[in-house]
Write a protein that holds these residues in place. Structure first.
Motif, PDB file in Angstrom:
ATOM      1  N   PRO A 190      89.945   7.569  86.326  1.00  0.00           N
ATOM      2  CA  PRO A 190      89.707   7.698  84.888  1.00  0.00           C
ATOM      3  C   PRO A 190      89.659   6.311  84.229  1.00  0.00           C
ATOM      4  CG  PRO A 190      91.990   8.191  85.394  1.00  0.00           C
ATOM      5  CD  PRO A 190      91.306   7.994  86.712  1.00  0.00           C
ATOM      6  N   PHE A 191      88.776   6.148  83.252  1.00  0.00           N
ATOM      7  CA  PHE A 191      88.622   4.861  82.588  1.00  0.00           C
ATOM      8  C   PHE A 191      88.915   4.967  81.094  1.00  0.00           C
ATOM      9  CE2 PHE A 191      86.401   3.385  86.355  1.00  0.00           C
ATOM     10  CZ  PHE A 191      86.662   2.025  86.348  1.00  0.00           C
ATOM     11  N   VAL A 192      89.546   3.910  80.589  1.00  0.00           N
ATOM     12  CA  VAL A 192      89.722   3.707  79.152  1.00  0.00           C
ATOM     13  C   VAL A 192      88.848   2.506  78.795  1.00  0.00           C
ATOM     14  CG1 VAL A 192      91.336   3.218  77.287  1.00  0.00           C
ATOM     15  CG2 VAL A 192      92.099   4.538  79.287  1.00  0.00           C
ATOM     16  N   LEU A 193      87.857   2.702  77.949  1.00  0.00           N
ATOM     17  CA  LEU A 193      86.893   1.646  77.675  1.00  0.00           C
ATOM     18  C   LEU A 193      86.748   1.385  76.182  1.00  0.00           C
ATOM     19  CD1 LEU A 193      84.009   2.580  80.158  1.00  0.00           C
ATOM     20  CD2 LEU A 193      85.809   0.870  80.482  1.00  0.00           C
ATOM     21  N   PHE A 204      80.235  -4.846  81.574  1.00  0.00           N
ATOM     22  CA  PHE A 204      80.719  -4.004  82.662  1.00  0.00           C
ATOM     23  C   PHE A 204      79.629  -3.050  83.129  1.00  0.00           C
ATOM     24  CE2 PHE A 204      83.518  -0.141  83.741  1.00  0.00           C
ATOM     25  CZ  PHE A 204      83.541  -0.478  85.087  1.00  0.00           C
ATOM     26  N   GLU A 205      78.966  -2.396  82.189  1.00  0.00           N
ATOM     27  CA  GLU A 205      77.927  -1.441  82.565  1.00  0.00           C
ATOM     28  C   GLU A 205      76.742  -2.142  83.227  1.00  0.00           C
ATOM     29  OE1 GLU A 205      77.056   0.834  79.063  1.00  0.00           O
ATOM     30  OE2 GLU A 205      78.837   2.103  79.307  1.00  0.00           O
ATOM     31  N   ASP A 206      76.400  -3.349  82.762  1.00  0.00           N
ATOM     32  CA  ASP A 206      75.324  -4.108  83.406  1.00  0.00           C
ATOM     33  C   ASP A 206      75.693  -4.462  84.848  1.00  0.00           C
ATOM     34  OD1 ASP A 206      73.827  -3.980  81.114  1.00  0.00           O
ATOM     35  OD2 ASP A 206      74.252  -6.022  80.455  1.00  0.00           O
ATOM     36  N   ALA A 207      76.981  -4.812  85.073  1.00  0.00           N
ATOM     37  CA  ALA A 207      77.434  -5.139  86.425  1.00  0.00           C
ATOM     38  C   ALA A 207      77.378  -3.912  87.332  1.00  0.00           C
ATOM     39  CB  ALA A 207      78.859  -5.703  86.379  1.00  0.00           C
ATOM     40  N   SER A 216      76.943   6.151  83.589  1.00  0.00           N
ATOM     41  CA  SER A 216      77.177   7.478  83.021  1.00  0.00           C
ATOM     42  C   SER A 216      78.005   8.360  83.950  1.00  0.00           C
ATOM     43  CB  SER A 216      75.841   8.161  82.711  1.00  0.00           C
ATOM     44  OG  SER A 216      75.133   8.445  83.907  1.00  0.00           O
ATOM     45  N   GLN A 217      78.158   7.949  85.221  1.00  0.00           N
ATOM     46  CA  GLN A 217      78.939   8.736  86.174  1.00  0.00           C
ATOM     47  C   GLN A 217      80.436   8.396  86.116  1.00  0.00           C
ATOM     48  OE1 GLN A 217      77.111   8.081  89.997  1.00  0.00           O
ATOM     49  NE2 GLN A 217      75.455   9.529  89.610  1.00  0.00           N
ATOM     50  N   LEU A 218      80.804   7.375  85.362  1.00  0.00           N
ATOM     51  CA  LEU A 218      82.225   7.046  85.232  1.00  0.00           C
ATOM     52  C   LEU A 218      82.965   8.151  84.487  1.00  0.00           C
ATOM     53  CD1 LEU A 218      82.143   3.271  84.166  1.00  0.00           C
ATOM     54  CD2 LEU A 218      82.658   4.188  86.425  1.00  0.00           C
ATOM     55  N   LYS A 219      84.224   8.335  84.844  1.00  0.00           N
ATOM     56  CA  LYS A 219      85.071   9.290  84.136  1.00  0.00           C
ATOM     57  C   LYS A 219      85.763   8.569  82.973  1.00  0.00           C
ATOM     58  CE  LYS A 219      86.102  12.121  88.224  1.00  0.00           C
ATOM     59  NZ  LYS A 219      87.186  12.595  89.126  1.00  0.00           N
ATOM     60  N   VAL A 220      85.094   8.540  81.839  1.00  0.00           N
ATOM     61  CA  VAL A 220      85.647   7.863  80.656  1.00  0.00           C
ATOM     62  C   VAL A 220      86.489   8.866  79.879  1.00  0.00           C
ATOM     63  CG1 VAL A 220      85.126   6.569  78.561  1.00  0.00           C
ATOM     64  CG2 VAL A 220      83.628   6.356  80.565  1.00  0.00           C
ATOM     65  N   VAL A 221      87.807   8.664  79.914  1.00  0.00           N
ATOM     66  CA  VAL A 221      88.714   9.612  79.260  1.00  0.00           C
ATOM     67  C   VAL A 221      89.030   9.206  77.831  1.00  0.00           C
ATOM     68  CG1 VAL A 221      89.731  10.377  81.427  1.00  0.00           C
ATOM     69  CG2 VAL A 221      90.737   8.427  80.237  1.00  0.00           C
ATOM     70  N   LEU A 222      88.918   7.900  77.532  1.00  0.00           N
ATOM     71  CA  LEU A 222      89.171   7.409  76.179  1.00  0.00           C
ATOM     72  C   LEU A 222      88.199   6.279  75.852  1.00  0.00           C
ATOM     73  CD1 LEU A 222      93.088   7.149  76.019  1.00  0.00           C
ATOM     74  CD2 LEU A 222      91.662   8.769  74.750  1.00  0.00           C
ATOM     75  N   GLU A 223      87.690   6.288  74.636  1.00  0.00           N
ATOM     76  CA  GLU A 223      86.927   5.160  74.097  1.00  0.00           C
ATOM     77  C   GLU A 223      87.660   4.673  72.863  1.00  0.00           C
ATOM     78  OE1 GLU A 223      83.042   6.650  73.282  1.00  0.00           O
ATOM     79  OE2 GLU A 223      82.305   6.322  75.316  1.00  0.00           O
ATOM     80  N   LEU A 224      88.091   3.415  72.872  1.00  0.00           N
ATOM     81  CA  LEU A 224      88.933   2.886  71.795  1.00  0.00           C
ATOM     82  C   LEU A 224      88.295   1.649  71.173  1.00  0.00           C
ATOM     83  CD1 LEU A 224      92.384   3.352  73.573  1.00  0.00           C
ATOM     84  CD2 LEU A 224      91.367   4.808  71.807  1.00  0.00           C
ATOM     85  N   PRO A 225      88.524   1.415  69.875  1.00  0.00           N
ATOM     86  CA  PRO A 225      87.796   0.361  69.161  1.00  0.00           C
ATOM     87  C   PRO A 225      88.437  -1.014  69.171  1.00  0.00           C
ATOM     88  CG  PRO A 225      89.011   1.681  67.596  1.00  0.00           C
ATOM     89  CD  PRO A 225      89.265   2.295  68.952  1.00  0.00           C
ATOM     90  N   SER A 226      89.506  -1.208  69.938  1.00  0.00           N
ATOM     91  CA  SER A 226      90.117  -2.543  69.981  1.00  0.00           C
ATOM     92  C   SER A 226      90.664  -2.828  71.375  1.00  0.00           C
ATOM     93  CB  SER A 226      91.247  -2.666  68.954  1.00  0.00           C
ATOM     94  OG  SER A 226      92.412  -1.986  69.383  1.00  0.00           O
ATOM     95  N   ASN A 227      90.703  -4.118  71.725  1.00  0.00           N
ATOM     96  CA  ASN A 227      91.249  -4.525  73.017  1.00  0.00           C
ATOM     97  C   ASN A 227      92.706  -4.115  73.155  1.00  0.00           C
ATOM     98  OD1 ASN A 227      88.847  -5.835  73.769  1.00  0.00           O
ATOM     99  ND2 ASN A 227      89.446  -7.686  72.686  1.00  0.00           N
ATOM    100  N   GLU A 228      93.455  -4.291  72.081  1.00  0.00           N
ATOM    101  CA  GLU A 228      94.885  -4.004  72.126  1.00  0.00           C
ATOM    102  C   GLU A 228      95.140  -2.514  72.365  1.00  0.00           C
ATOM    103  OE1 GLU A 228      94.114  -7.812  70.696  1.00  0.00           O
ATOM    104  OE2 GLU A 228      93.357  -5.921  69.895  1.00  0.00           O
ATOM    105  N   ALA A 229      94.325  -1.671  71.734  1.00  0.00           N
ATOM    106  CA  ALA A 229      94.478  -0.231  71.938  1.00  0.00           C
ATOM    107  C   ALA A 229      94.152   0.152  73.377  1.00  0.00           C
ATOM    108  CB  ALA A 229      93.583   0.536  70.968  1.00  0.00           C
TER     109      ALA A 229
END
Length: 314
Positions: A190-193, A204-207, A216-229
């Motif tokens: 699972p990814f937090v991005l 990251f996506e370009d790499a 699009s196949q990554l399991k993105v469980v959270l998308e957050l608007p700040s690095n700290e979050a």
């Protein structure tokens, strides 16, 4: 109609909220309301609907927004030119920067600039790469600093050494013990991005695409608007993330994060300016500092200004 009234109108039109607009302008709500009322009275047109506690732009207000923004941009350009006539002894420099740059990279540069030019007021706004590029394009920012690639004919770029992205998980995550990673491992975790539009996510996506993987196949469980979050959620065990090594340095040192063995390319940061707008002496002085290796500790010389070439049509 005054420039101050136009400034207040634009702030309210963007926020669609008197109190929030007042906060951004450092004014009282009553002063903001009075300014809007005076503008409406002077032109004899209602610019906002008052619907209960909400406000909405009328059709006249919607049409007037870009005109007011254009007048304010021209007034700002005129002020900049007049300030330049007095050298670097007065003036203002508006900067927009993406989060990683603003929070972890820009400070020493601005400190050095302030030491050299203490009478130049610095204004810094933080956004993601897409928002910063839009601000430079619209003339709201004199200089923008971004992490992601920006290819627009209207934007000239100065490349500066940046950072490296790293893959990290919580120290207590079972994956923290992995000694090697396969594509299947990446697609399984699972990814937090950061949100779409951020330079970090773009790189990251370009790499991934360069390695033959579909983001699009990554399991993105959270998308957050700040690095700290993002880092906070990962340290709590929400999943893995790919983020700047500048951001993860303290977590790795304290043992709350663990870096996984994934090699990602080093990335450059970019200073952006509008290629066709007036480039103030203050902006030139700031970019000159970025180019000087001894000017700012830890910042090496930048590459020359480049203007992206339009992509050939197929």
């Amino acid at each position: 109609m005054t420039l101050e009234q136009l400034k207040v109108f634009v702030a309210v039109a963007r926020a669609l909220h008197m109190t929030r607009a007042a906060e951004t302008l450092n004014m009282t709500q009553s002063a903001v309301s009075a300014s809007v009322a005076a503008l409406e009275a002077s032109c004899g047109v209602a610019l906002f609907h008052r619907v209960g506690r909400r406000i909405e732009l009328t059709e006249a207000g919607r049409v007037f927004v870009p005109e007011a923004e254009a007048v304010l941009a021209r007034a700002g350009a005129a002020e900049t030119i007049l300030a330049d006539l007095s050298g670097l002894r007065r003036g203002r420099l508006s900067l927009h920067a993406s989060q990683t740059i603003a929070n972890y990279w820009l400070g020493p540069l601005l400190n050095r600039f302030h030491e050299l030019y203490p009478d130049i007021a610095l204004e810094v706004v933080i956004g993601n790469t897409a928002q910063v590029a839009a601000a430079v394009r619209a003339g709201e920012a004199d200089v923008g600093f971004v992490e992601g690639e920006v290819e627009e004919a209207l934007l000239a770029r100065v490349a500066v050494p940046g950072d490296r992205l790293v893959l990290v998980v919580a120290a207590h995550d079972p994956r923290a013990e992995l000694k090697a990673l396969t594509p299947a491992d990446l697609l399984d975790m699972p990814f937090v991005l950061r949100e779409p539009g951020s330079g970090t996510r773009q790189v990251f996506e370009d790499a991934l695409r360069a390695s033959g993987l579909d983001p699009s196949q990554l399991k993105v469980v959270l998308e957050l608007p700040s690095n700290e979050a993002v880092v906070s959620a990962v340290a709590a065990g929400a999943g893995a993330t790919v983020i700047s090594d500048l951001v993860t340095a303290s977590g790795l040192a304290m043992g709350t994060l663990k870096q996984l063995p994934l090699t990602l390319p080093a990335r450059r940061f970019y200073a952006l300016r509008h290629a066709d707008r007036y480039n103030s002496r203050a902006a030139q002085a700031l970019l000159a500092l970025v180019r000087e290796p001894e000017a700012v500790p830890g910042i090496a010389p930048a590459a020359p200004v480049s203007r992206p070439r339009p992509r050939a049509r197929r």
